[in-house]
Each structure stands twice: as structure tokens, then as C-alpha cells.
Design a protein around this motif. Sequence first.
Motif: not given
Length: 196
Positions: A38, A40-42, A44, A46-47, A69
Motif C-alpha cells: 500500500e 508503494y501504491k501511495k 507511485y 499504482y500497484y 490485487k
Amino acid sequence: MEFGAKISVSLTGKGLAHVDKLHWDARHEGHDLQAQVEAYKKRYGYYPGVVIADTLYGSRDNRSYLERKHIRFSGKPLRRPPKSTPENKDEIKRLKAQRRKEYRERIPIEGKFGQGKYGYRLNNIRAKRADTSAAWINSIFLVMNLLILVRVFICLRNLAAKIAFWVTKKCMPREIPFARVCQFISNRDSYLAARI
């Protein structure tokens, strides 16, 4: 470390380390995977396509979270390996080579911890309070990241110098051989003075 800190670190492709989680609880680190994904998603937007992690993070809960995911886990599957038949022999070989390659991609993150421990005494922090220890740990990772950015800056500076040299070399007015010979014949002293 003195307090037994647990550090969860992610590494970018450029070698920059991010301290995602820092705690002193006596608990299993494998539960930090979801928070790291999460984060990482915040960071960049994207997952990631694949999570290359230690086998410690390969629990059933983490794998089911990653499946929801649509993220692939790089470790061995939990089920029994399939029997090798002539039809699936190449696929088994390909998957094994892929796991080996991805496992080797973990070397930089392990190296980052080694660099911190042996180069910057990450394993020998003598702070008395937890917040002071956290500041030391984050500062060590900051310094390691700054060294990478300095290397990038030096490479860019050298590249800019080469480009500037190339541009000035290409844009300089060219000498005409005939004019040089005429100048040499007519006024030898001024030619030598200009040459020196």
C-alpha cells in the motif's frame, strides 16, 4: 540493534531505499507486506506487477492479498510441485529459471542492509530512546540515498561536459588549409605566436 528494531525497507530500481516501517514489537515481520504494498501504491500511484520478497513474506494471507490485487509473488508456490511430463517440462524449467532470476534481484536490498550495517554502523546504534533510534536509522538511509544521488549528479555533470565539448567542437569555425598556408608564408612570426 540495541532495541531489536524491525525495519521494512523497499528499494527502487535506481537503488534508493525507503524505510516503510520501523517498529520494536516482537512480532512476525511477514505481516508488514500489505502495508508495504500500500505504501508503494501511495508513493507511485499504482500497484507493483510483482513482489520480490523473502520467503518469510510468502504466507497464505499475503499470497491471497496479492492475488486480490493482481500482483504476482516471486517465491515458490505453496502447493506440491507438478510432475514433470514431456508437455510441461519446458514450462517448469522456465518458471524455475524465472524464480532464480527474481531471487537474484533481491541481492541489492540485502546489500543495502549490509552497506548500512558495515559501512554506517546500522547494527550498532546506541540511542537510549526509540524516537532517537528511529532518527538515526532514517538518517543512515538518507545518507546512503544521498550518496547515490551524488553519483547520479556527477554522471550527469560529466555527460553535460562531454555534450558541451562536442557542441563547441562542432560549432567552431573550421580552418581552411589554403588560408593557413598563406598566413604561414606571408607572416611567419604572427602565425607562430597565434599557434602557441
